[in-house]
Design an enzyme around this catalytic site. Structure first.
Site, mmCIF file in Angstrom:
data_model
loop_
_atom_site.group_PDB
_atom_site.id
_atom_site.type_symbol
_atom_site.label_atom_id
_atom_site.label_comp_id
_atom_site.label_asym_id
_atom_site.label_seq_id
_atom_site.Cartn_x
_atom_site.Cartn_y
_atom_site.Cartn_z
ATOM 1 N N HIS A 240 0.817 -1.220 0.000
ATOM 2 C CA HIS A 240 0.000 0.000 0.000
ATOM 3 C C HIS A 240 0.856 1.278 0.000
ATOM 4 O O HIS A 240 0.450 2.283 -0.536
ATOM 5 C CB HIS A 240 -0.992 0.002 1.174
ATOM 6 C CG HIS A 240 -0.377 0.194 2.526
ATOM 7 N ND1 HIS A 240 0.087 -0.865 3.276
ATOM 8 C CD2 HIS A 240 -0.134 1.311 3.262
ATOM 9 C CE1 HIS A 240 0.575 -0.396 4.414
ATOM 10 N NE2 HIS A 240 0.460 0.916 4.436
ATOM 11 N N ASP A 241 2.054 1.231 0.592
ATOM 12 C CA ASP A 241 2.901 2.429 0.649
ATOM 13 C C ASP A 241 4.075 2.382 -0.307
ATOM 14 O O ASP A 241 5.058 3.107 -0.125
ATOM 15 C CB ASP A 241 3.439 2.619 2.079
ATOM 16 C CG ASP A 241 2.421 3.314 2.965
ATOM 17 O OD1 ASP A 241 1.581 4.061 2.426
ATOM 18 O OD2 ASP A 241 2.476 3.114 4.185
ATOM 19 N N LYS A 244 5.895 5.470 -1.469
ATOM 20 C CA LYS A 244 6.803 6.243 -0.623
ATOM 21 C C LYS A 244 8.243 6.183 -1.130
ATOM 22 O O LYS A 244 9.074 7.001 -0.725
ATOM 23 C CB LYS A 244 6.740 5.752 0.829
ATOM 24 C CG LYS A 244 5.504 6.272 1.581
ATOM 25 C CD LYS A 244 5.538 5.844 3.036
ATOM 26 C CE LYS A 244 4.379 6.447 3.834
ATOM 27 N NZ LYS A 244 4.354 5.956 5.228
ATOM 28 N N HIS A 269 2.272 9.840 -2.544
ATOM 29 C CA HIS A 269 2.676 8.422 -2.496
ATOM 30 C C HIS A 269 1.537 7.482 -2.893
ATOM 31 O O HIS A 269 1.772 6.385 -3.401
ATOM 32 C CB HIS A 269 3.247 8.044 -1.122
ATOM 33 C CG HIS A 269 2.232 7.747 -0.070
ATOM 34 N ND1 HIS A 269 1.612 8.720 0.674
ATOM 35 C CD2 HIS A 269 1.710 6.569 0.375
ATOM 36 C CE1 HIS A 269 0.764 8.170 1.535
ATOM 37 N NE2 HIS A 269 0.811 6.859 1.375
ATOM 38 N N HIS A 295 -5.937 3.782 -0.236
ATOM 39 C CA HIS A 295 -5.847 3.555 1.208
ATOM 40 C C HIS A 295 -5.879 4.842 2.030
ATOM 41 O O HIS A 295 -5.956 4.789 3.249
ATOM 42 C CB HIS A 295 -4.628 2.685 1.567
ATOM 43 C CG HIS A 295 -3.304 3.383 1.543
ATOM 44 N ND1 HIS A 295 -2.628 3.675 0.387
ATOM 45 C CD2 HIS A 295 -2.512 3.851 2.541
ATOM 46 C CE1 HIS A 295 -1.489 4.273 0.658
ATOM 47 N NE2 HIS A 295 -1.389 4.408 1.973
ATOM 48 N N HIS A 296 -5.824 6.020 1.358
ATOM 49 C CA HIS A 296 -5.980 7.277 2.118
ATOM 50 C C HIS A 296 -7.273 8.009 1.795
ATOM 51 O O HIS A 296 -7.441 9.170 2.155
ATOM 52 C CB HIS A 296 -4.773 8.188 1.899
ATOM 53 C CG HIS A 296 -3.563 7.752 2.653
ATOM 54 N ND1 HIS A 296 -3.529 7.714 4.032
ATOM 55 C CD2 HIS A 296 -2.359 7.277 2.237
ATOM 56 C CE1 HIS A 296 -2.354 7.259 4.420
ATOM 57 N NE2 HIS A 296 -1.618 6.975 3.353
ATOM 58 N N ASP A 324 -4.109 0.329 8.447
ATOM 59 C CA ASP A 324 -2.945 1.208 8.354
ATOM 60 C C ASP A 324 -2.923 2.208 9.509
ATOM 61 O O ASP A 324 -1.895 2.375 10.186
ATOM 62 C CB ASP A 324 -3.005 1.955 7.008
ATOM 63 C CG ASP A 324 -1.774 2.798 6.747
ATOM 64 O OD1 ASP A 324 -0.682 2.418 7.219
ATOM 65 O OD2 ASP A 324 -1.906 3.826 6.061
HETATM 66 P P1 C2E Z 1 1.873 6.922 8.719
HETATM 67 O O1 C2E Z 1 2.732 7.524 9.779
HETATM 68 O O2 C2E Z 1 2.042 5.474 8.546
HETATM 69 O O3 C2E Z 1 0.393 7.216 9.042
HETATM 70 C C1 C2E Z 1 -0.645 6.598 8.342
HETATM 71 C C2 C2E Z 1 -1.923 7.251 8.655
HETATM 72 O O4 C2E Z 1 -2.222 7.061 10.042
HETATM 73 C C3 C2E Z 1 -1.928 8.748 8.458
HETATM 74 O O5 C2E Z 1 -2.173 9.116 7.135
HETATM 75 C C4 C2E Z 1 -3.069 9.161 9.380
HETATM 76 O O6 C2E Z 1 -4.305 8.889 8.774
HETATM 77 C C5 C2E Z 1 -2.908 8.204 10.541
HETATM 78 N N1 C2E Z 1 -2.117 8.803 11.589
HETATM 79 C C6 C2E Z 1 -0.815 8.657 11.876
HETATM 80 N N2 C2E Z 1 -0.455 9.363 12.936
HETATM 81 C C7 C2E Z 1 -1.556 10.019 13.354
HETATM 82 C C8 C2E Z 1 -1.849 10.931 14.441
HETATM 83 O O7 C2E Z 1 -0.968 11.309 15.250
HETATM 84 N N3 C2E Z 1 -3.131 11.373 14.554
HETATM 85 C C9 C2E Z 1 -4.108 10.983 13.707
HETATM 86 N N4 C2E Z 1 -5.353 11.437 13.870
HETATM 87 N N5 C2E Z 1 -3.874 10.130 12.668
HETATM 88 C C10 C2E Z 1 -2.617 9.675 12.524
HETATM 89 P P2 C2E Z 1 -1.731 10.567 6.632
HETATM 90 O O8 C2E Z 1 -2.057 11.587 7.615
HETATM 91 O O9 C2E Z 1 -2.271 10.706 5.254
HETATM 92 O O10 C2E Z 1 -0.185 10.459 6.542
HETATM 93 C C11 C2E Z 1 0.442 9.681 5.560
HETATM 94 C C12 C2E Z 1 1.867 9.515 5.881
HETATM 95 O O11 C2E Z 1 2.494 10.815 5.836
HETATM 96 C C13 C2E Z 1 2.174 9.012 7.259
HETATM 97 O O12 C2E Z 1 2.141 7.615 7.314
HETATM 98 C C14 C2E Z 1 3.588 9.526 7.450
HETATM 99 O O13 C2E Z 1 4.522 8.734 6.759
HETATM 100 C C15 C2E Z 1 3.523 10.870 6.784
HETATM 101 N N6 C2E Z 1 3.200 11.913 7.737
HETATM 102 C C16 C2E Z 1 1.976 12.433 8.058
HETATM 103 N N7 C2E Z 1 2.099 13.434 8.960
HETATM 104 C C17 C2E Z 1 3.409 13.583 9.249
HETATM 105 C C18 C2E Z 1 4.181 14.467 10.096
HETATM 106 O O14 C2E Z 1 3.666 15.324 10.791
HETATM 107 N N8 C2E Z 1 5.527 14.323 10.107
HETATM 108 C C19 C2E Z 1 6.140 13.383 9.322
HETATM 109 N N9 C2E Z 1 7.476 13.293 9.401
HETATM 110 N N10 C2E Z 1 5.449 12.531 8.511
HETATM 111 C C20 C2E Z 1 4.107 12.630 8.469
HETATM 112 C C1 SIN Z 2 2.322 3.859 6.840
HETATM 113 O O1 SIN Z 2 1.531 3.595 7.711
HETATM 114 O O2 SIN Z 2 3.461 3.454 6.735
HETATM 115 C C2 SIN Z 2 1.984 4.832 5.891
HETATM 116 C C3 SIN Z 2 0.741 5.102 5.748
HETATM 117 C C4 SIN Z 2 0.471 6.016 4.807
HETATM 118 O O3 SIN Z 2 1.155 6.305 3.905
HETATM 119 O O4 SIN Z 2 -0.524 6.469 5.126
HETATM 120 FE FE FE Z 3 0.048 5.490 3.046
HETATM 121 FE FE FE Z 4 0.915 2.550 5.690
#
Ligand code: C2E
Ligand code: SIN
Ligand code: FE
Ligand code: FE
Ligand code: SIN
Length: 387
Positions: A240-241, A244, A269, A295-296, A324
């Site tokens: 799914h990712d 990235k 991504h 997936h988003h 996820d």
């Molecule tokens: P990820 O870290 O694997 O997060 C996947 C999804 O989990 C996120 O999609 C979001 O829907 C949820 N999620 C993760 N952490 C939180 C949180 O603290 N609060 C809430 N409410 N939901 C959370 P999203 O937002 O589309 O982000 C996609 C990807 O983008 C993330 O995958 C991560 O790799 C990156 N990302 C998002 N926000 C940040 C950030 O503030 N800093 C960094 N370094 N990366 C980020």
């Molecule tokens: C992840 O969970 O590794 C990423 C998810 C995402 O791209 O939302």
């Molecule tokens: Fe993703």
């Molecule tokens: Fe993921």
């Protein structure tokens, strides 16, 4: 007019009974080695021989091979050896009363085993193209006569016709199954390689990919998806990712919150992964493309990349979204700490019908302990060294 004696009628009935008792066993057997043993047994009973074997040609090695009951290894002889070799070479049967009086006999076969061969029959097996594929051999007639009759030869010939058809169809079946298994193995391997690539780039702790796959499978089953489709989802979600891999390192592994502009790049991504996977012609990878590209998305239509709403979002994408986020919240990321279990549960209930499909949240909450245990277990396994 041909008259048949009473003993011959009895004898024919005995042969028929034998055939009918062996046929279901033979039809149910798929392993070639076991088939050879079964058919040799059947041949031995039909012609009342002391020994019987069904030899098949191995063209590559220029040998004949067979398998005998209780024998550990297969037996192999040169393709031109003895009566069986003669029968294979000439495509003709052999009927001999005393092997030691016949120049075609290969005495070495008795010498090694301290066995005394006397009467012998050998009948070639033909494939559907009329090519010799093996030979049926019977040794030492049991009973009073001590030699095989023309009728025994006919019966062995009939048994050989039946055996040749069985061997041919068993070969076709195993070829089809092998190529199917091979294809599936290749796909699975590719999926894990692709999954590992995307995981290694984003420095995520543990096996996020594997956990998302297992949780997606469980959610799919609890939601009511068939076993077959749930397995397909488990195979597709690890990618799914994949997109990235196209995200610059400074953004992907930034140890803090992303700016709006950075998050826009990050969001690419989903479509990037879809695009990469759509380069494949394989069904499974194209299905994985659907998951990567959806997936988003959010149930309320506020997700990305397309802003699809409700069941416009492919089911596998809706399922992967839940799995996820569950794993993302339960794990530490470069930009956040792991959440406590109860807070995660509250978040899902809060997002029921907004971020996630209500029925999927219901399935998750109802089976919370089992799904959360699965998450912990996969993590524990991931922390033990792998090779
Ligand atoms: P990820 O870290 O694997 O997060 C996947 C999804 O989990 C996120 O999609 C979001 O829907 C949820 N999620 C993760 N952490 C939180 C949180 O603290 N609060 C809430 N409410 N939901 C959370 P999203 O937002 O589309 O982000 C996609 C990807 O983008 C993330 O995958 C991560 O790799 C990156 N990302 C998002 N926000 C940040 C950030 O503030 N800093 C960094 N370094 N990366 C980020
Ligand atoms: C992840 O969970 O590794 C990423 C998810 C995402 O791209 O939302
Ligand atoms: Fe993703
Ligand atoms: Fe993921
Ligand atoms: C599914 O098969 O579960 C959904 C996938 C799709 O709709 O493409």
């Amino acid at each position: 007019m041909v008259t048949i004696s009473e003993s011959e009628v009895l004898e024919n009935k005995r042969v028929l009974d034998l055939l009918f008792s062996y046929m279901p066993k033979i039809a149910a057997e798929r392993k070639m080695e076991n088939l050879l043993v079964l058919m040799a047994d059947m041949g031995r009973s039909i012609v009342m021989a002391d020994r019987c074997s069904l030899w098949l040609i191995d063209e590559d090695r220029g040998e004949l091979w067979t398998k005998v009951a209780h024998g550990v290894n297969e037996l192999r002889i040169p393709i031109a050896a003895g009566f069986v070799g003669w029968s294979v070479k000439n495509g003709l049967p052999v009927l001999v009363d005393d092997a030691y009086l016949d120049p075609r006999f290969d005495r070495r076969s008795d010498g090694k085993t301290h066995y005394r061969t006397t009467s012998v029959m050998a009948v070639p097996l033909f494939d559907s193209q009329g090519k010799v594929m093996g030979v049926f051999q019977a040794i030492n007639k049991q009973g009073e006569q001590k030699v095989f009759s023309r009728q025994d030869l006919e019966r062995l010939t009939l048994t050989a016709v039946y055996s040749a058809k069985t061997v041919e169809s068993a070969r076709l079946t195993s070829e089809v199954e092998e190529s199917k298994e091979e294809l599936e193995a290749t796909q699975e391997e590719l999926i894990h390689v692709l999954g590992d690539i995307s995981e290694s780039r984003s420095h995520e702790t543990g096996d996020h990919i594997q956990r998302v796959a297992e949780i997606s499978y469980k959610l799919a089953r609890y939601y009511g998806v068939s076993e077959e489709e749930a397995v397909r989802i488990r195979l597709a979600t690890p990618m799914h990712d994949l997109g990235k891999v196209a995200i610059p390192d400074a953004i992907l592994n930034k140890p803090g919150r992303l700016t709006e502009g950075e998050f826009e790049v990050m969001k690419s991504h989903a479509l990037k992964g879809e695009e990469l996977l759509l380069k494949s012609k394989r069904d499974l990878l194209r299905f994985a493309a659907v998951v990567a590209g959806s997936h988003h998305e959010r149930w309320d239509g506020c997700g990305y990349p397309r802003g699809l709403e409700g069941d416009e979002i492919p089911l596998a994408g809706r399922i992967c979204a839940v799995a996820d986020v569950l794993d993302a919240l339960a794990s530490p990321r470069c930009y956040k700490a792991a959440w406590p279990e109860e807070k995660i549960r509250e978040e899902f209930i809060k997002q029921r019908g907004t971020q996630f499909q209500p029925e999927l949240v219901d399935a998750l909450v109802e089976h919370w302990d089992d799904i959360f245990a699965c998450l912990r277990q996969v993590r524990a396994e991931a922390n033990t060294p792998r090779f």
